[in-house]
Write a protein that holds these residues in place. Structure first.
Motif, PDB file in Angstrom:
ATOM      1  N   PRO A 122       0.857   3.256 -20.300  1.00  0.00           N
ATOM      2  CA  PRO A 122       2.252   3.392 -19.877  1.00  0.00           C
ATOM      3  C   PRO A 122       2.648   4.865 -19.758  1.00  0.00           C
ATOM      4  O   PRO A 122       2.278   5.688 -20.590  1.00  0.00           O
ATOM      5  CB  PRO A 122       3.045   2.715 -21.004  1.00  0.00           C
ATOM      6  CG  PRO A 122       2.078   1.801 -21.668  1.00  0.00           C
ATOM      7  CD  PRO A 122       0.726   2.461 -21.532  1.00  0.00           C
ATOM      8  N   GLY A 123       3.370   5.180 -18.678  1.00  0.00           N
ATOM      9  CA  GLY A 123       3.850   6.538 -18.477  1.00  0.00           C
ATOM     10  C   GLY A 123       2.848   7.464 -17.831  1.00  0.00           C
ATOM     11  O   GLY A 123       3.128   8.647 -17.637  1.00  0.00           O
ATOM     12  N   SER A 124       1.684   6.935 -17.468  1.00  0.00           N
ATOM     13  CA  SER A 124       0.657   7.792 -16.865  1.00  0.00           C
ATOM     14  C   SER A 124       0.909   8.049 -15.385  1.00  0.00           C
ATOM     15  O   SER A 124       0.271   8.905 -14.785  1.00  0.00           O
ATOM     16  CB  SER A 124      -0.726   7.165 -17.039  1.00  0.00           C
ATOM     17  OG  SER A 124      -0.807   5.923 -16.374  1.00  0.00           O
ATOM     18  N   GLY A 125       1.828   7.300 -14.774  1.00  0.00           N
ATOM     19  CA  GLY A 125       2.121   7.468 -13.357  1.00  0.00           C
ATOM     20  C   GLY A 125       1.339   6.519 -12.470  1.00  0.00           C
ATOM     21  O   GLY A 125       1.299   6.689 -11.251  1.00  0.00           O
ATOM     22  N   LYS A 126       0.742   5.488 -13.073  1.00  0.00           N
ATOM     23  CA  LYS A 126      -0.115   4.598 -12.282  1.00  0.00           C
ATOM     24  C   LYS A 126       0.659   3.810 -11.243  1.00  0.00           C
ATOM     25  O   LYS A 126       0.165   3.632 -10.130  1.00  0.00           O
ATOM     26  CB  LYS A 126      -0.961   3.690 -13.171  1.00  0.00           C
ATOM     27  CG  LYS A 126      -0.236   2.657 -13.946  1.00  0.00           C
ATOM     28  CD  LYS A 126      -1.202   1.916 -14.868  1.00  0.00           C
ATOM     29  CE  LYS A 126      -0.450   1.029 -15.802  1.00  0.00           C
ATOM     30  NZ  LYS A 126       0.494   1.738 -16.683  1.00  0.00           N
ATOM     31  N   SER A 127       1.852   3.343 -11.548  1.00  0.00           N
ATOM     32  CA  SER A 127       2.625   2.576 -10.555  1.00  0.00           C
ATOM     33  C   SER A 127       3.019   3.455  -9.373  1.00  0.00           C
ATOM     34  O   SER A 127       2.884   3.049  -8.216  1.00  0.00           O
ATOM     35  CB  SER A 127       3.873   1.972 -11.196  1.00  0.00           C
ATOM     36  OG  SER A 127       3.514   1.027 -12.167  1.00  0.00           O
ATOM     37  N   THR A 128       3.499   4.648  -9.664  1.00  0.00           N
ATOM     38  CA  THR A 128       3.895   5.581  -8.612  1.00  0.00           C
ATOM     39  C   THR A 128       2.693   5.956  -7.748  1.00  0.00           C
ATOM     40  O   THR A 128       2.766   5.930  -6.517  1.00  0.00           O
ATOM     41  CB  THR A 128       4.513   6.840  -9.232  1.00  0.00           C
ATOM     42  OG1 THR A 128       5.663   6.461 -10.000  1.00  0.00           O
ATOM     43  CG2 THR A 128       4.913   7.851  -8.173  1.00  0.00           C
ATOM     44  N   ALA A 129       1.574   6.277  -8.401  1.00  0.00           N
ATOM     45  CA  ALA A 129       0.376   6.681  -7.661  1.00  0.00           C
ATOM     46  C   ALA A 129      -0.195   5.516  -6.851  1.00  0.00           C
ATOM     47  O   ALA A 129      -0.590   5.696  -5.694  1.00  0.00           O
ATOM     48  CB  ALA A 129      -0.675   7.219  -8.626  1.00  0.00           C
ATOM     49  N   ALA A 130      -0.240   4.331  -7.450  1.00  0.00           N
ATOM     50  CA  ALA A 130      -0.789   3.165  -6.740  1.00  0.00           C
ATOM     51  C   ALA A 130       0.061   2.829  -5.527  1.00  0.00           C
ATOM     52  O   ALA A 130      -0.466   2.529  -4.451  1.00  0.00           O
ATOM     53  CB  ALA A 130      -0.889   1.970  -7.679  1.00  0.00           C
ATOM     54  N   SER A 131       1.365   2.897  -5.678  1.00  0.00           N
ATOM     55  CA  SER A 131       2.262   2.618  -4.561  1.00  0.00           C
ATOM     56  C   SER A 131       2.072   3.652  -3.442  1.00  0.00           C
ATOM     57  O   SER A 131       1.974   3.302  -2.262  1.00  0.00           O
ATOM     58  CB  SER A 131       3.715   2.618  -5.046  1.00  0.00           C
ATOM     59  OG  SER A 131       4.591   2.424  -3.983  1.00  0.00           O
ATOM     60  N   GLY A 132       2.006   4.933  -3.821  1.00  0.00           N
ATOM     61  CA  GLY A 132       1.807   5.991  -2.830  1.00  0.00           C
ATOM     62  C   GLY A 132       0.463   5.884  -2.131  1.00  0.00           C
ATOM     63  O   GLY A 132       0.358   6.077  -0.918  1.00  0.00           O
ATOM     64  N   LEU A 133      -0.571   5.543  -2.888  1.00  0.00           N
ATOM     65  CA  LEU A 133      -1.912   5.376  -2.329  1.00  0.00           C
ATOM     66  C   LEU A 133      -1.936   4.221  -1.339  1.00  0.00           C
ATOM     67  O   LEU A 133      -2.464   4.347  -0.231  1.00  0.00           O
ATOM     68  CB  LEU A 133      -2.927   5.144  -3.456  1.00  0.00           C
ATOM     69  CG  LEU A 133      -4.378   4.914  -3.056  1.00  0.00           C
ATOM     70  CD1 LEU A 133      -4.940   6.111  -2.298  1.00  0.00           C
ATOM     71  CD2 LEU A 133      -5.210   4.626  -4.313  1.00  0.00           C
ATOM     72  N   ALA A 134      -1.344   3.093  -1.728  1.00  0.00           N
ATOM     73  CA  ALA A 134      -1.311   1.928  -0.836  1.00  0.00           C
ATOM     74  C   ALA A 134      -0.560   2.255   0.451  1.00  0.00           C
ATOM     75  O   ALA A 134      -1.011   1.902   1.546  1.00  0.00           O
ATOM     76  CB  ALA A 134      -0.665   0.744  -1.548  1.00  0.00           C
ATOM     77  N   THR A 135       0.566   2.927   0.343  1.00  0.00           N
ATOM     78  CA  THR A 135       1.347   3.299   1.520  1.00  0.00           C
ATOM     79  C   THR A 135       0.546   4.226   2.434  1.00  0.00           C
ATOM     80  O   THR A 135       0.488   4.018   3.648  1.00  0.00           O
ATOM     81  CB  THR A 135       2.666   3.976   1.102  1.00  0.00           C
ATOM     82  OG1 THR A 135       3.441   3.026   0.337  1.00  0.00           O
ATOM     83  CG2 THR A 135       3.469   4.432   2.304  1.00  0.00           C
ATOM     84  N   ALA A 136      -0.100   5.234   1.841  1.00  0.00           N
ATOM     85  CA  ALA A 136      -0.864   6.199   2.632  1.00  0.00           C
ATOM     86  C   ALA A 136      -2.027   5.545   3.370  1.00  0.00           C
ATOM     87  O   ALA A 136      -2.349   5.933   4.491  1.00  0.00           O
ATOM     88  CB  ALA A 136      -1.384   7.319   1.736  1.00  0.00           C
ATOM     89  N   LEU A 137      -2.649   4.546   2.752  1.00  0.00           N
ATOM     90  CA  LEU A 137      -3.807   3.889   3.358  1.00  0.00           C
ATOM     91  C   LEU A 137      -3.449   2.653   4.176  1.00  0.00           C
ATOM     92  O   LEU A 137      -4.306   2.085   4.853  1.00  0.00           O
ATOM     93  CB  LEU A 137      -4.818   3.491   2.272  1.00  0.00           C
ATOM     94  CG  LEU A 137      -5.421   4.629   1.461  1.00  0.00           C
ATOM     95  CD1 LEU A 137      -6.317   4.076   0.357  1.00  0.00           C
ATOM     96  CD2 LEU A 137      -6.192   5.589   2.355  1.00  0.00           C
ATOM     97  N   GLY A 138      -2.178   2.224   4.102  1.00  0.00           N
ATOM     98  CA  GLY A 138      -1.772   1.001   4.791  1.00  0.00           C
ATOM     99  C   GLY A 138      -2.299  -0.247   4.104  1.00  0.00           C
ATOM    100  O   GLY A 138      -2.520  -1.277   4.744  1.00  0.00           O
ATOM    101  N   TYR A 139      -2.492  -0.172   2.781  1.00  0.00           N
ATOM    102  CA  TYR A 139      -3.009  -1.285   1.989  1.00  0.00           C
ATOM    103  C   TYR A 139      -1.854  -2.005   1.293  1.00  0.00           C
ATOM    104  O   TYR A 139      -0.758  -1.458   1.130  1.00  0.00           O
ATOM    105  CB  TYR A 139      -3.961  -0.789   0.905  1.00  0.00           C
ATOM    106  CG  TYR A 139      -5.331  -0.373   1.372  1.00  0.00           C
ATOM    107  CD1 TYR A 139      -5.641  -0.175   2.715  1.00  0.00           C
ATOM    108  CD2 TYR A 139      -6.338  -0.156   0.449  1.00  0.00           C
ATOM    109  CE1 TYR A 139      -6.915   0.217   3.111  1.00  0.00           C
ATOM    110  CE2 TYR A 139      -7.611   0.239   0.836  1.00  0.00           C
ATOM    111  CZ  TYR A 139      -7.889   0.421   2.167  1.00  0.00           C
ATOM    112  OH  TYR A 139      -9.148   0.810   2.555  1.00  0.00           O
TER     113      TYR A 139
END
Length: 192
Positions: free
Chosen positions: A9-26
């Motif tokens: 918790p608090g590592s930024g995984k949700s923010t990073a995963a969301s940004g990664l998915a958006t950038a890749l169109g996943y």
């Protein structure tokens, strides 16, 4: 590709995963969202459901089963949860572990949940201890063993955009067979 993003918790995984998915169109699936769906299915608040999960291992097991099913069924997916890398099994192409020092994570959690940092820190440490015991008991997983991850990143060193950029580069340069040195990917770990 199936990418997993895991971390405490608090590592930024949700923010990073969301940004990664958006950038890749996943598609992005969050274990936290699945957990909330399970709570809603039972007509419970998140705090009620969390308390129940500590007493009833079927809750964690149901969440993990759903994550394993998603990993087996979908492509072009970023799967994010504390155990996503483990639950995705052989279906995962690239496994990422995000972390940050406890004081950084506690400050992030305190900010998003509008609570004192000290309280967030204590709750986070208690939760981590509880989860580590449950993961070991349920599956024999040592959550501190990062050997399954292809990339481990300290998110305290970069902002959310920079972290996402690093993950996008890793995903775009991913080669399922070998790295540039000719070693199988499973034998190579990248840490920043």
């Amino acid at each position: 590709m199936l990418l997993t993003v895991s971390g405490p918790p608090g590592s930024g995984k949700s923010t990073a995963a969301s940004g990664l998915a958006t950038a890749l169109g996943y598609e992005h699936v969050s274990g936290g969202d699945v957990f909330r769906e399970l709570a809603a299915e039972r007509g419970l608040s998140l705090s009620e459901f969390n308390a129940l999960a500590e007493e009833d291992d079927a809750i964690d097991r149901d969440l993990d089963r759903r994550l394993r099913e998603l990993a087996a069924e979908r492509e072009d997916l970023v799967l994010e949860s504390r155990l996503a890398g483990w639950m995705a099994g052989e279906h995962a192409d690239l496994r990422v572990w995000l972390n940050a020092p406890i004081d950084v994570r506690a400050a992030r959690i305190a900010d998003r949940e509008d609570k004192p940092v000290g309280q967030a820190r204590e709750e986070t440490l208690t939760r981590a201890e509880s989860e580590a015991l449950r993961y070991e008991g349920y599956y024999g997983i040592d959550i501190s063993d990062l050997s399954i991850y292809d990339l481990a990143l300290n998110t305290a060193r970069w902002g959310p955009e920079e972290t996402t950029d690093l993950l996008v580069v890793a995903a775009e340069r991913y080669d399922p067979d070998t790295d540039e040195g000719g070693f199988p990917v499973t034998d190579v770990r990248y840490e920043f």
